[in-house]
Design an enzyme around this catalytic site. Structure first.
Site, mmCIF file in Angstrom:
data_model
loop_
_atom_site.group_PDB
_atom_site.id
_atom_site.type_symbol
_atom_site.label_atom_id
_atom_site.label_comp_id
_atom_site.label_asym_id
_atom_site.label_seq_id
_atom_site.Cartn_x
_atom_site.Cartn_y
_atom_site.Cartn_z
ATOM 1 N N ASP A 131 0.780 -1.139 -0.333
ATOM 2 C CA ASP A 131 -0.273 -0.120 -0.692
ATOM 3 C C ASP A 131 0.877 1.115 0.156
ATOM 4 O O ASP A 131 1.472 1.362 1.077
ATOM 5 C CB ASP A 131 -0.990 -0.370 0.456
ATOM 6 C CG ASP A 131 -1.859 0.773 1.227
ATOM 7 O OD1 ASP A 131 -1.938 1.528 0.756
ATOM 8 O OD2 ASP A 131 -2.016 1.858 2.868
ATOM 9 N N ASP A 321 -1.635 6.222 -5.217
ATOM 10 C CA ASP A 321 -2.109 4.832 -3.831
ATOM 11 C C ASP A 321 -2.564 3.633 -4.449
ATOM 12 O O ASP A 321 -3.437 3.544 -5.012
ATOM 13 C CB ASP A 321 -3.206 5.387 -3.406
ATOM 14 C CG ASP A 321 -3.408 4.745 -1.733
ATOM 15 O OD1 ASP A 321 -2.753 3.974 -1.634
ATOM 16 O OD2 ASP A 321 -4.206 5.045 -1.327
#
Ligand SMILES: *[C@@H]1O[C@H](CO)[C@@H](O)[C@H](O)[C@H]1NC(C)=O
Ligand SMILES: *[C@@H]1O[C@H](CO)[C@@H](O)[C@H](O)[C@H]1NC(C)=O
Ligand SMILES: *[C@@H]1O[C@H](CO)[C@@H](O)[C@H](O)[C@H]1NC(C)=O
Ligand SMILES: *[C@@H]1O[C@H](CO)[C@@H](O)[C@H](O)[C@H]1NC(C)=O
Ligand SMILES: *[C@@H]1O[C@H](CO)[C@@H](O)[C@H](O)[C@H]1NC(C)=O
Ligand SMILES: *[C@@H]1O[C@H](CO)[C@@H](O)[C@H](O)[C@H]1NC(C)=O
Ligand SMILES: *[C@@H]1O[C@H](CO)[C@@H](O)[C@H](O)[C@H]1NC(C)=O
Ligand SMILES: *[C@@H]1O[C@H](CO)[C@@H](O)[C@H](O)[C@H]1NC(C)=O
Length: 441
Positions: A131, A321
């Site tokens: 992430d 992201d």
């Protein structure tokens, strides 16, 4: 997932989260104490949080007696994924010391991309979300509350000969549905991309929010934000800076996420030029950035002549992201795009979600301009996210809003369209075109 801090840095606003009203989305949301730049508080955040909570409670997909289709999907994934992961892992070759690859496997219509990472000695293997929007590495462990840990893979801390608790350290994260995750902090060995990293900070989850626990595919999150400390007390540097960089051949990693496919990968310590099909162009990160944050110059909805852009030489800001499913942009951009989609509408009761009839032949492509001659096109297929469980003949788009118009989140919907280079050493991010497989595999 993105961790958002207030402009004043007074309050760590963390959020991001999953799912909201749909099983299949991870939408970042602010926590309720969000202060605006002008000091006022926002009611919108309360609203989005409430709707998320309500909807999570009635999320049919995760209920034990949920729809048969979901049960089938679960058991299907349960049977197939380890094999899939094993195969893609076996197919990868680390080209040398300090360099290595790890697979990024698409789960459930690209809701998330998961990778196999080993923790402890001997390594125990878990399926985690790499992430770039957060900096904490956490796992379900032998310390996780039983009601959550039941029937899931957990890290057996005592079985790792190298696990060491960090005395008196804790971590605490507040999620978008109002609940929290917290626990103790350890240091241990991590096995990622066939590379071994020692003395990494690993957070053990005592408890997590219901929405997070509902994702049975996910054993933990592996944060790779640019320069953000982890949400531990006392503060620890993020795992990227503290444990990974010192051992990589070059201070860089890359993401090649693939549409509806298990064939994606992350590479660590090098750029795999074989994965791109065109020029790799870089953008400097915003000065002092903690996230992978950069500027872009405009957008264009499929087939239009004109770019929609800020006035003059202005630029808009975005964060790349991998842990966010969707492309989240300003309301005016979403309105512009869906104006070209027949039957599209914004559903105010469902948190402002943009939907359209699934039977539309195809969605328009979406283009983003970074600089002169540096555009990225997201094909129409990637802009169609998924059918809505409650209204199966309506689909939701991959482009949505998130109530925060001056910062876009370039999640997986965007990243799937490029080969992305996260260059820590030179504080920049690079995007190159790649060969896109436009039929699902
Ligand atoms: C992993 O690394 C070891 C030694 O560094 C090497 O022998 C092996 O081939 C690598 N495996 C893969 C799948 O890259
Ligand atoms: C792990 O080891 C510690 C210390 O030996 C012990 O107190 C604890 O109960 C063990 N935990 C588990 C889950 O086995
Ligand atoms: C941990 O906290 C306890 C009690 O607050 C204190 O006595 C101890 O010295 C602390 N240990 C460390 C290593 O800070
Ligand atoms: C382990 O990492 C922590 C924080 O990242 C650091 O303070 C500590 O010195 C490291 N320990 C060793 C033995 O490298
Ligand atoms: C990373 O952040 C720290 C503060 O948290 C700052 O001191 C440091 O200069 C930053 N590094 C880079 C490369 O921006
Ligand atoms: C990007 O940063 C590099 C190094 O700091 C600098 O030389 C270059 O001019 C910057 N490019 C732009 C477009 O700002
Ligand atoms: C809005 O979403 C709700 C909840 O999913 C649904 O019941 C309703 O039919 C939707 N309304 C429109 C106009 O699409
Ligand atoms: C969007 O995807 C859904 C399933 O994921 C599919 O049923 C539908 O036909 C697609 N619609 C468009 C417009 O591509």
């Amino acid at each position: 997932m993105v961790i958002v801090r207030s402009p004043l840095g007074l309050l760590a606003l963390i959020v991001v989260f999953f799912a909201s009203f749909l099983d299949a989305t991870r939408i970042p949301m602010f926590n309720t104490n969000k202060k605006h730049h002008d000091g006022s508080h926002s009611d919108e955040r309360h609203l989005s949080r409430r709707s998320a909570t309500v909807d999570l409670q009635r999320n049919p997909s995760y209920a034990p007696n949920g729809p048969a289709a979901y049960a089938r999907a679960l058991s299907k994934w349960g049977a197939e994924v380890p094999e899939k992961l094993a195969q893609s892992l076996a197919a990868m070759r680390g080209p040398g010391d300090g360099r290595g690859d790890v697979e990024a496997v698409s789960f459930r219509d690209d809701r998330e991309y998961l990778s196999r990472v080993g923790f402890g000695t001997p390594p125990q293997w878990f399926t985690v979300d790499l992430d770039t929007g957060s900096s904490d590495v956490w796992l379900y462990t032998t310390e996780t509350r039983l009601s959550i840990a039941q029937d899931r893979r957990i890290f057996h801390i005592n079985a790792s000969s190298t696990a060491q608790q960090v005395p008196n350290a804790t971590w605490y994260i507040t999620y978008g549905d109002g609940s929290a995750a917290w626990g103790r902090v350890y240091r241990d060995v991590i096995n990622l991309a066939n590379l071994t990293f020692v003395n990494a900070t690993i957070e053990s989850a005592s408890a997590v929010s219901a929405s997070l626990a509902a994702d049975r595919d996910l054993d933990g999150v592996f944060g790779l934000a640019y320069n953000l400390s982890s949400q531990t007390s006392p503060r620890q540097p993020g795992v990227l800076a503290a444990a990974l960089l010192p051992r990589l051949a070059a201070p860089v990693f890359t993401a090649d996420l693939r549409w509806r496919s298990p064939a994606g990968a992350y590479t660590f310590g090098y750029v795999d030029h074989a994965r791109r099909a065109g020029e790799l162009r870089y953008l400097n990160l915003t000065e002092g950035a903690q996230f992978w944050e950069f500027a872009y110059r405009g957008v264009r909805a499929g087939g239009r002549d004109r770019w929609h852009a800020p006035a003059g030489e202005g630029r808009w800001r975005a964060i790349a992201d991998t842990g966010t499913t969707l492309l989240l942009m300003a309301s005016e951009v979403a309105e512009l795009y869906y104006a070209d989609v027949p039957g599209a509408r914004r559903n105010a009761t469902a948190g402002g979600l943009w939907t359209y009839p699934c039977r539309n032949p195809t969605l328009p492509a979406f283009e983003i301009r970074f600089d002169d001659g540096f555009d990225v096109t997201i094909p129409g297929q990637f802009m169609n996210y998924t059918a809505i469980p409650d209204e199966p003949d309506r689909c939701m788009g991959g482009l949505q809003t998130w109530g925060y118009d001056d910062l876009a989140i370039f999640g997986d919907v965007f990243l799937k369209a490029v080969y992305a280079v996260f260059d820590v050493g030179q504080a920049r991010i690079g995007f190159a075109p790649k060969k896109l497989n436009l039929t699902p595999s």
